[in-house]
Structure formats: C-alpha cells, structure tokens
Design a protein around this motif. Sequence first.
Motif, mmCIF file in Angstrom:
data_model
loop_
_atom_site.group_PDB
_atom_site.id
_atom_site.type_symbol
_atom_site.label_atom_id
_atom_site.label_comp_id
_atom_site.label_asym_id
_atom_site.label_seq_id
_atom_site.Cartn_x
_atom_site.Cartn_y
_atom_site.Cartn_z
ATOM 1 N N ILE A 81 5.855 -1.962 1.234
ATOM 2 C CA ILE A 81 5.074 -3.143 1.594
ATOM 3 C C ILE A 81 3.620 -2.752 1.833
ATOM 4 C CG2 ILE A 81 4.730 -4.897 3.393
ATOM 5 C CD1 ILE A 81 7.863 -4.999 3.540
ATOM 6 N N ARG A 82 3.417 -1.643 2.493
ATOM 7 C CA ARG A 82 2.050 -1.165 2.725
ATOM 8 C C ARG A 82 1.337 -0.930 1.393
ATOM 9 N NH1 ARG A 82 -0.444 1.548 7.272
ATOM 10 N NH2 ARG A 82 -2.431 2.350 6.560
ATOM 11 N N ALA A 83 2.015 -0.302 0.432
ATOM 12 C CA ALA A 83 1.413 -0.054 -0.881
ATOM 13 C C ALA A 83 1.052 -1.377 -1.562
ATOM 14 C CB ALA A 83 2.369 0.762 -1.749
ATOM 15 N N SER A 84 1.916 -2.372 -1.431
ATOM 16 C CA SER A 84 1.644 -3.690 -2.006
ATOM 17 C C SER A 84 0.430 -4.342 -1.340
ATOM 18 C CB SER A 84 2.880 -4.574 -1.843
ATOM 19 O OG SER A 84 2.623 -5.873 -2.296
ATOM 20 N N LEU A 85 0.347 -4.222 -0.026
ATOM 21 C CA LEU A 85 -0.792 -4.791 0.696
ATOM 22 C C LEU A 85 -2.094 -4.054 0.371
ATOM 23 C CD1 LEU A 85 0.885 -5.512 4.151
ATOM 24 C CD2 LEU A 85 0.254 -7.163 2.375
#
Length: 158
Positions: A81-85
């Motif tokens: 999720i962090r990578a997506s954000l």
Amino acid sequence: MKPSISKPAIVTTIGIAAVLGISLAAIPVLAQLNEAAEIEAVSQQYREAWQRGDLDRVMQFWTPDAKSIGPGGVATGTAAIRASLEQSARMGIHDLRHEERETYGRGDTVVEVTRSVAFDSAGTPMLTVRYMTLWQKSGGQWRIHREFVVPVGAPQQP
C-alpha cells in the motif's frame, strides 16, 4: 372501592412511554452519527498528513493486513500500500476531497462510500473516483482495513 387513575396521569404515562420508546429507537442512529463524525475526523487527519507528504503518518491509518483494490490491481499489506501511495504522490496527487460521503454500520466496523476528487498542488482537479472503505476500530483508533477505488471520469470543476 377501585382505585382510579386520572386522565392526566394516563396521558402523562403514555407521553413518558412514547418519549422513552423514541429515545431508545434513536440510540443506534445516534451511534452511527458519532462513528461517521469520528471517521470524518480521522479522514481529515489522513488528508493533512498526505498534504504534508508525511507518508509515515499516513500509513498509521491502515491496518497491518489492509488491502487496497483498484484498477491497477490489489495492494496487500502496508508495504504494498505504501508503494502504491508513493506512486500516487509521484503522479502529483496533493489533495483528495470527499464531495459525497455515506457511512453505514456501527461498532468496530463501518463502511464509508465517497465520491472524491484528487487535486494537484496548484489545486487543479486531476481525477474523480469512488471509494468504498471498510474501517475497523482497534485500540480506540479507526484504521482502513479494505479500500476499493474506482475511477468515475474526468473531475468536475468546483
């Protein structure tokens, strides 16, 4: 001799019973309003952290086993999720404003449905999306457990 009850006493008793009944029926509605207000406040904290570029703080609003599901695929867990954000930040998304919001449920799990517009740092609308977010409350903190994102077209000018 039979005891008699006056008409005013009967009316008063019926009135009290009606007020109690209405009050008890309103408790779930009031609880849902309270949870909606709590989630709106948490959403604002998330938004402020995002605008500051504080991704560490943003990630505190996600459960450890969260999933974010969107057109690009499924991001499972906080690292994905962090990578997506981070990718959203690189695209120039600076702000996300919820223009329509509905909240359902009560207790430790609430679903929020929004129509939201993403803006760049100049305040120009970039895209419009629909979110369905499953919020879970643990340790007194509301966190995103599941998030479904669907683009709905070009943004409408404010």
